[in-house]
Scaffold this active site. Structure first.
Site, PDB file in Angstrom:
ATOM      1  N   CYS A 130       1.387  -1.457  -7.276  1.00  0.00           N
ATOM      2  CA  CYS A 130       0.566  -0.381  -6.738  1.00  0.00           C
ATOM      3  C   CYS A 130       1.114   0.129  -5.396  1.00  0.00           C
ATOM      4  CB  CYS A 130      -0.887  -0.825  -6.645  1.00  0.00           C
ATOM      5  SG  CYS A 130      -2.063   0.530  -6.527  1.00  0.00           S
ATOM      6  N   HIS A 131       0.398  -0.083  -4.286  1.00  0.00           N
ATOM      7  CA  HIS A 131       0.944   0.287  -2.972  1.00  0.00           C
ATOM      8  C   HIS A 131       1.867  -0.795  -2.418  1.00  0.00           C
ATOM      9  CE1 HIS A 131      -2.481   3.168  -3.001  1.00  0.00           C
ATOM     10  NE2 HIS A 131      -1.700   3.891  -2.226  1.00  0.00           N
ATOM     11  N   GLU A 161      -2.637   9.110  -6.026  1.00  0.00           N
ATOM     12  CA  GLU A 161      -3.021   9.150  -4.608  1.00  0.00           C
ATOM     13  C   GLU A 161      -3.866  10.377  -4.293  1.00  0.00           C
ATOM     14  OE1 GLU A 161      -3.457   6.838  -2.219  1.00  0.00           O
ATOM     15  OE2 GLU A 161      -1.300   6.500  -1.952  1.00  0.00           O
TER      16      GLU A 161
END
Length: 222
Positions: A130-131, A161
């Site tokens: 993910c991030h 996002e």
């Protein structure tokens, strides 16, 4: 011999101009943790600053998340060791969960970058979801090249996002990876997507977290 996994987690509990609460996303902690644990692996959790590491408590009704919170996982997150005391010796792989926290304290963090470069250049497995891949975007290897250059990778997409935290982040993870030479790919928002490229494993979003762990296990057991 038992395999050993390092979870490298954020110490950042707030992000953006409105101080949005964040941390490591619970699903992206719990699903890989429980998958590695089921495989019989040992797991240590280190954070950027040490001490209690913040968790973004999403999907609390999820049974795997509950298992993590009711087991030693939560205890470990409340008592993390600082990366300042970290030696990579003895670990087989490193995993960086997402949540928005890593955007704050892992994007431009030289010690984090050094740890990840050392893992990769020592022949160990490097993984993130993910991030979490923001921790990889600026990592340079000894030859000066970016770790992600020429690699097939994924991470939280710009489209995802847009409807999640565009007001809280100052850059797009997708752009960071592409700008440093990665072959970035994504699927429809919030659908599972994880990629293996050699010893590098990345996942797009929370739904991809378990897939990342399974791909790491596949490498380690090969």
């Amino acid at each position: 011999m038992k395999k050993k996994i390092l979870f490298l987690v954020t110490s950042a509990g707030l992000i953006g101009p409105k101080n949005r609460k964040t941390g490591s996303l619970l699903t992206e902690l719990a699903h890989p943790y429980e998958t590695f644990k089921k495989q019989g692996y040992d797991i240590d959790i280190y954070s950027v600053k040490g001490g209690e590491a913040p968790i973004d408590m999403v999907e609390l009704e999820d049974p795997v998340n509950q298992a993590f919170l009711n087991d030693e996982g939560l205890v470990k997150m409340k008592n993390t060791k600082s990366i300042d005391s970290l030696s990579i010796d003895g670990y087989d792989a490193v995993f960086v969960p997402g949540g928005l926290g890593p955007v704050v304290d892992m994007t431009d963090n030289p010690p984090v970058q050094q740890i990840l470069a050392s893992f990769y250049e020592s022949g160990k497995v490097v993984s993130a979801v993910c991030h979490g891949p923001v921790s990889l975007g600026n990592v340079k290897l000894k030859d000066g090249s970016y770790l992600v250059k020429g690699k097939n990778v994924t991470g939280f997409s710009a489209l995802e996002e847009k409807n999640y935290a565009s007001e809280d982040v100052s850059f797009e993870l997708e752009d960071l990876l592409k700008d440093h030479g990665a072959n970035y790919s994504s699927v429809e928002p919030w659908q599972p997507h994880s990629i293996t490229d050699g010893r590098l494993v990345t996942g797009q979003n929370p739904a991809s977290a378990q897939g990342v762990a399974e791909k790491v296990i596949a490498i380690l057991e090969a």
